[in-house]
Scaffold this motif. Structure first.
Motif, mmCIF file in Angstrom:
data_model
loop_
_atom_site.group_PDB
_atom_site.id
_atom_site.type_symbol
_atom_site.label_atom_id
_atom_site.label_comp_id
_atom_site.label_asym_id
_atom_site.label_seq_id
_atom_site.Cartn_x
_atom_site.Cartn_y
_atom_site.Cartn_z
ATOM 1 N N LEU A 326 0.853 -1.192 0.000
ATOM 2 C CA LEU A 326 0.000 0.000 0.000
ATOM 3 C C LEU A 326 0.891 1.246 0.000
ATOM 4 O O LEU A 326 0.643 2.200 -0.731
ATOM 5 C CB LEU A 326 -0.854 0.034 1.273
ATOM 6 C CG LEU A 326 -2.141 -0.772 1.336
ATOM 7 C CD1 LEU A 326 -2.674 -0.751 2.750
ATOM 8 C CD2 LEU A 326 -3.177 -0.214 0.377
ATOM 9 N N CYS A 346 6.331 1.642 4.739
ATOM 10 C CA CYS A 346 5.140 1.527 5.593
ATOM 11 C C CYS A 346 5.554 1.796 7.035
ATOM 12 O O CYS A 346 6.582 1.311 7.508
ATOM 13 C CB CYS A 346 4.571 0.118 5.462
ATOM 14 S SG CYS A 346 3.351 -0.264 6.730
ATOM 15 N N CYS A 349 1.468 2.126 10.999
ATOM 16 C CA CYS A 349 0.591 2.985 11.802
ATOM 17 C C CYS A 349 -0.855 2.486 11.772
ATOM 18 O O CYS A 349 -1.637 2.777 12.682
ATOM 19 C CB CYS A 349 0.653 4.415 11.288
ATOM 20 S SG CYS A 349 -0.043 4.615 9.632
ATOM 21 N N ASN A 350 -1.228 1.788 10.718
ATOM 22 C CA ASN A 350 -2.575 1.204 10.529
ATOM 23 C C ASN A 350 -3.685 2.230 10.333
ATOM 24 O O ASN A 350 -4.862 1.861 10.250
ATOM 25 C CB ASN A 350 -2.958 0.292 11.714
ATOM 26 C CG ASN A 350 -1.988 -0.845 11.885
ATOM 27 O OD1 ASN A 350 -1.259 -1.172 10.955
ATOM 28 N ND2 ASN A 350 -1.953 -1.438 13.054
ATOM 29 N N VAL A 367 1.127 7.299 4.011
ATOM 30 C CA VAL A 367 2.290 7.828 3.283
ATOM 31 C C VAL A 367 2.087 7.785 1.776
ATOM 32 O O VAL A 367 2.906 8.326 1.024
ATOM 33 C CB VAL A 367 3.595 7.084 3.670
ATOM 34 C CG1 VAL A 367 3.846 7.203 5.160
ATOM 35 C CG2 VAL A 367 3.578 5.625 3.243
HETATM 36 FE FE1 SF4 Z 1 1.539 1.308 6.441
HETATM 37 FE FE2 SF4 Z 1 0.282 3.250 7.796
HETATM 38 FE FE3 SF4 Z 1 0.176 3.110 5.137
HETATM 39 FE FE4 SF4 Z 1 -1.132 1.337 6.601
HETATM 40 S S1 SF4 Z 1 -1.537 3.536 6.531
HETATM 41 S S2 SF4 Z 1 0.106 0.929 4.808
HETATM 42 S S3 SF4 Z 1 0.305 1.047 8.243
HETATM 43 S S4 SF4 Z 1 1.964 3.516 6.379
#
Ligand code: SF4
Length: 686
Positions: A326, A346, A349-350, A367
């Motif tokens: 993601l 990543c 942080c969810n 991000v």
């Molecule tokens: Fe990673 Fe946070 Fe993006 Fe989810 S929102 S993919 S945990 S950086």
């Protein structure tokens, strides 16, 4: 570089060029009314950038097994059409895609929509996750559900999928059958170890019979349920061997349930912690001669260095990564090119992914706010591919919203200049990188700045733009105003005393705070500050320490204690007027952080009204209406924020097109996810 990752491997009859699998993620794109366009675009971008095998988010084998209203159901013709579009999109880019066959069992959320009837499960055991008690499945329900798995696998093959993965972990239906906690039956499907593992085995056998021996079948097994009463370790091993005997081509090893007291995917969990669980199962399989069954490790491996390390001992065959795809759809291509510095990491942080997957909002990424919106926003183009006419834009403010706007504008081919009043970029986001578990926020800043530098974007640091600069800004085609926020002041007697400071000052110089500390405020920033002030920033927890602290090896999972408490140095009290401390923190993370605060001795008072700050403390009225005096050597105000946007009317007046983003656009619901999403949108709107 990454020699263990970049070598071919096999899952059954399927050869893959490298050892990274894109793990299943529920995206809330699956049932959109767009003929699968958003879902296909999401997967296509990742396949085009080297994701060799993509596992879809869980697709329910029947309606009662759907996790909620955003879940696809394999029997639904509209959902099948969307899945077909995804298959075509991935195949067109040279990738492979497996469908995850899913049944939520007692984790289905009734009331979340019309799709889900009362959940079913092996036994009527209440779930705190779905907040319901399921209906006990009859023997007839069980055999019908096994048939549904088989039918789903057949359909997947007919739709062109390259493989299926049976979801048997993370506390969903199949896992509910294997755990004594949730399987209280005493019939053919429960009562002892053998009968508890009958359901997963019958499902796998039925799936295998449905698709034939040449079609790859993966099984997602729970390597450790991490709940009291979970599947005992010996039974996990026996199940793994029995699944291999029954024809599984690969075991993907998950850990933990939604109800587990042990965090599994949060940033507080040391990277690579769970690889040991997969390795143990691989050893068990090898011991009985199952050398061709691939073992896939998962959870908390988020870059290729960690994946390479996990694979290096030869005890794992593949690593599944989900959220890193993601954050950066090109993580494979960039890593293969030896450019890990280009990877947008990543942060675990969810906030835009797992937390949203529990509801119905599109899953995205803090991000990478384009995630989940690929069909809406074209990907950034390298300069050599650009054509056409481009504009000149200024971005004022280099917090996370401004950085996102600037890198998007640059990626679209525009000339961009960034103006930042401070000597460093990052704004509030940089403050966050001081918080325990958030150190990697600094990596996002580093990544974005590197992108801007490579795109030749001038960064004017220490350059505060005022009204006198507006005439100069008329030379731009538009301005993204991302000037952020400043801490709100408190109109309270004593708020101007010398031992009172705001949260930004506290983050800037935490060493100046000692003794008894009262933080007025109980939102996310106050919680982050309390966490920072009570944790040793240099303390590192190894995976082994983490597992021992949570009693994982003894299979008696328990809440861990924070290892690096600085309680002796600071005694912290949080005061919140409302009823919930950290109310805005996502559900997957809030409980972990609050538990850490408790173990650090932080006092958290809710329903409190502050009356006065004195030179030695704070006078409050507590939830029971009693006046109390709290001693304090320092008082910190974390009572909200005020947008900084005084330039907006001046720019409008001067006829300069302007779009605001992030905190400058308003503070309601402000967080980093909203800020980056607005940065992206501002760049496209201006
Ligand atoms: Fe990673 Fe946070 Fe993006 Fe989810 S929102 S993919 S945990 S950086």
């Amino acid at each position: 570089m990454y020699d263990h990752v970049f070598r071919a491997g096999a899952i059954g009859t399927m050869m893959l060029p490298h050892r990274i699998v894109m793990g299943a993620m529920h995206l809330n794109l699956e049932t959109r009314d767009d003929d699968g366009a958003a879902l296909a675009a999401f997967y296509a971008e990742r396949a085009a950038a080297g994701a060799a095998l993509i596992i879809t988010g869980g697709v329910a084998v029947n309606a009662v097994g759907a996790g909620g209203p955003g879940y696809a159901v394999i029997g639904d013709s509209r959902d099948r059409a969307a899945l077909s579009a995804a298959v075509r999109a991935v195949h067109d880019r040279g990738g492979r895609i497996a469908l995850q066959l899913f049944h939520a069992g007692r984790y289905a959320r009734p009331g979340a929509g019309e799709v889900v009837a009362r959940p079913v499960a092996p036994s009527p055991v209440y779930s705190g996750f779905s907040r319901c008690t399921p209906r006990e499945m009859t023997p007839g329900d069980i055999t019908t559900t096994i048939d549904d798995f088989a039918e789903g696998a057949c359909t997947a093959r007919a739709l062109g999928f390259d493989a299926v993965e049976v979801m048997g972990s993370e506390g969903y239906l199949i896992n509910q059958f294997t755990a004594p906690l949730t399987n209280l039956r005493d019939d053919a499907w429960g009562g002892d170890a053998e009968r508890r593992r009958r359901f997963p085995l019958e499902v796998l056998r039925a799936v295998r019979a449905a698709v034939g021996r040449d079609f790859p079948v993966l099984f997602r097994i729970s390597g450790n349920d991490l709940v009291a009463g979970g599947t005992p370790p010996g039974e996990v091993t026996a199940l793994a061997v029995a699944l291999a005997d029954a024809g599984a081509d690969a075991l993907s090893v998950g850990v933990g349930w939604h109800e587990s007291p042990v965090p599994t995917v949060q940033s507080q969990v040391p990277a690579g912690t769970w690889a040991a669980v997969g390795k143990a199962l691989k050893r068990a399989l090898l011991a009985v001669g199952h050398k061709d069954v691939a073992v896939i490790a998962a959870n908390r491996i988020h870059d290729f260095a960690q994946a390479d390390e996990a694979l290096s001992g030869g005890e794992l065959d593949f690593v599944a990564m989900a959220r890193p795809f993601l954050a950066d759809p090109e993580i494979v291509a960039k890593s293969a090119a030896g450019r890990p510095d280009q990877v947008n990491l990543c942060l675990a942080c969810n906030e835009a992914c797992i937390d949203r997957s529990f509801g119905t909002d599109r899953v995205s990424c803090l991000v990478n706010p384009r995630a989940g919106h690929e069909e809406e926003f074209p990907p950034p183009q390298p300069a050599r591919h650009r054509s056409g006419l481009f504009g000149r834009y200024a971005v004022i403010g280099a917090g996370i919203a401004g950085l996102e706007a600037a890198r998007t504008l640059a990626g679209l081919g525009h000339h961009v200049e960034v103006y930042e009043a401070a000597a460093r970029v990052g704004g509030q986001f940089r403050l966050a990188s001081q918080v325990p578990g958030k150190a990697e926020f600094a990596e996002t800043i580093r990544h974005h700045v590197r992108e801007l530098r490579e795109a030749g974007v001038p960064l004017h640091l220490g350059r505060r733009i005022g009204g006198e600069d507006v005439p100069e800004l008329r030379s731009f085609d538009g301005v993204v105003l991302a000037t952020g926020v400043r801490p709100a002041r408190l109109s309270l007697s004593g708020a101007e005393l010398p031992h009172v400071r705001d949260y930004a000052q506290a983050f800037a110089d935490p060493e100046a705070l000692h003794g008894r500390l009262v933080i007025i405020g109980g939102g996310g920033i106050a919680v982050d500050l309390a966490h920072t002030l009570t944790t040793d920033p240099d303390a590192k927890v190894t995976p082994e320490e983490f597992l021992a602290r949570h009693a994982v090896p003894e299979n008696a999972p328990r809440p861990g204690t924070e290892p690096a408490v600085r309680g002796a140095l600071r005694e912290v009290t949080l005061l919140r007027r409302g009823p919930r401390i950290g109310a805005g923190i996502g559900p997957s993370t809030r409980w972990v952080v609050l538990r850490n605060l408790k173990s650090a001795g932080v006092q958290m008072l809710t329903g409190v009204t502050c009356r006065e700050i004195t030179p030695a403390g704070v006078i409050v009225t507590d939830a029971e209406g009693r006046d109390r005096y709290l001693d304090a050597d320092h008082v910190v105000l974390a009572v909200g924020q005020v947008p900084v946007r005084h330039l907006a009317p001046l720019l409008h007046e001067a006829g300069v097109p302007v779009v605001t983003a992030g905190g400058a656009a308003g503070t309601d619901g402000l967080n980093a996810v909203r800020a980056t999403a607005e940065g992206l949108r501002a760049a496209h709107r201006i």
